[in-house]
Design a protein around this motif. Structure first.
Motif, short mmCIF file in Angstrom:
data_model
loop_
_atom_site.label_atom_id
_atom_site.label_comp_id
_atom_site.label_asym_id
_atom_site.label_seq_id
_atom_site.Cartn_x
_atom_site.Cartn_y
_atom_site.Cartn_z
N LEU A 12 26.64 -30.94 29.76
CA LEU A 12 28.20 -31.20 30.15
C LEU A 12 28.81 -31.63 28.83
N GLY A 15 32.84 -37.17 27.90
CA GLY A 15 33.79 -37.61 28.95
C GLY A 15 32.86 -39.06 28.85
N THR A 115 34.06 -30.11 37.87
CA THR A 115 34.23 -28.68 36.10
C THR A 115 33.66 -27.52 36.66
N GLN A 116 33.41 -27.32 38.07
CA GLN A 116 32.78 -26.07 38.13
C GLN A 116 31.24 -26.22 37.73
N THR A 117 30.51 -27.29 36.55
CA THR A 117 29.06 -27.71 36.60
C THR A 117 28.13 -27.62 37.94
N ASP A 151 29.65 -36.22 38.13
CA ASP A 151 30.71 -35.29 37.66
C ASP A 151 32.44 -35.62 37.39
N SER A 155 33.92 -36.42 33.48
CA SER A 155 35.41 -35.12 33.80
C SER A 155 36.13 -35.90 33.00
#
Length: 283
Positions: A12, A15, A115-117, A151, A155
């Protein structure tokens, strides 16, 4: 209880650092913080009862890498919803070994909106268990809410720091109370009737607003806890009646009863066998 696990192999972006306690949902019936140094056997038992097919050796290896377990519990008719966010450092290499298809695990992916992670979610029953980072493990019937929260916080650019100290949905006093657990188990419940029934085996209608307290190991008797309870009553009249009833209930334990205010009663020094706590948690 069956368990589920998550791990993401993707790195990731840097952040805001997420604290495990930030991920617990609000309005749970019961909250608890369990530091491993207070009772490592309890941590081991939580792992063994929520991760199917795990060996005692592997459970102990994970327990040794757990710092604090933060639990949120919701009780329904003949059912228990558990949410746990754990301050841990479980090695990545253990995940494939423990969560193999051979051991009955199924894997799915969750894509976080912020984040579309993509995060892997492993499941073999009613509960899910997941690792959004190397320092956090999440367990729950549905971990996607915790993953989304993780997330979203992570982010945020690191240099913006924390807003008001944390990003938790919990009120600040409860957050600080649970976060402050170090050498004792801490808990809080805004629905104390079921807690009291499990604790004393009697239906005590005390018109309580909340109960919070601590468990610590009895230095003289390691298989026993010393329990301190802080009762918050709806009004002064109810406290006076409740004080008598609670003194009678815990009278044989050599506990001390003290009124801290017109609506707050503190009982300290209650002796409790470890198995009673384990049964209280239904783990």
């Amino acid at each position: 209880m069956a368990g589920t696990l998550f791990w993401s192999c993707k790195t990731l972006p840097s952040g805001t650092k997420v604290k495990p306690l930030d991920l617990l949902k609000k309005d749970c019936d019961f909250y608890m913080a369990v530091p491993s140094k207070c009772d490592s056997n309890l941590i081991n038992r939580i792992i063994q009862n929520n991760v199917s097919n795990i060996t005692q050796k592997d459970a102990q290896m994970i327990a040794d890498r757990v710092n604090t377990v933060y639990l949120g519990l919701n009780r329904h008719y003949k059912a228990l919803d558990l949410f746990a966010s754990i301050d841990s450092s479980v090695p990545v290499k253990l995940v494939p070994k423990l969560l193999s298809k051979k051991n009955g695990w199924n894997v799915s992916e969750y894509t976080a909106q912020a984040t579309q992670t993509q995060y892997n979610v492993y499941s073999n029953g009613a509960l899910n268990l997941t690792f959004p980072s190397a320092e956090i493990t999440c367990i729950g019937r549905d971990v996607t809410e915790m993953l989304a929260k993780y997330d979203a916080i992570h982010s945020i650019p690191e240099d913006e720091g924390y807003l008001d100290g944390n990003y938790s949905e919990l009120n600040s006093s409860l957050y600080e109370w649970l976060e402050g657990a170090s050498d004792e188990i801490r808990f809080f419940t805004g629905k104390p009737q079921a807690f009291l029934y499990t604790l004393v085996g009697a239906n005590l209608d005390l018109k309580l607003v909340s109960v919070q307290g601590t468990f610590s190991i009895d230095e003289k008797f390691p298989e026993q806890y010393v329990l301190n309870l802080d009762f918050n009553f709806k009004n002064e009249k109810i406290l006076k009646a409740g004080k008598v009833l609670l003194a009678m209930t815990f009278g044989l334990t050599n506990s001390q009863v003290q009124a801290l205010s017109a609506t707050e009663l503190y009982i300290s020094g209650i002796k409790l066998d470890k198995e009673q706590l384990y049964n209280l948690l239904v783990i």
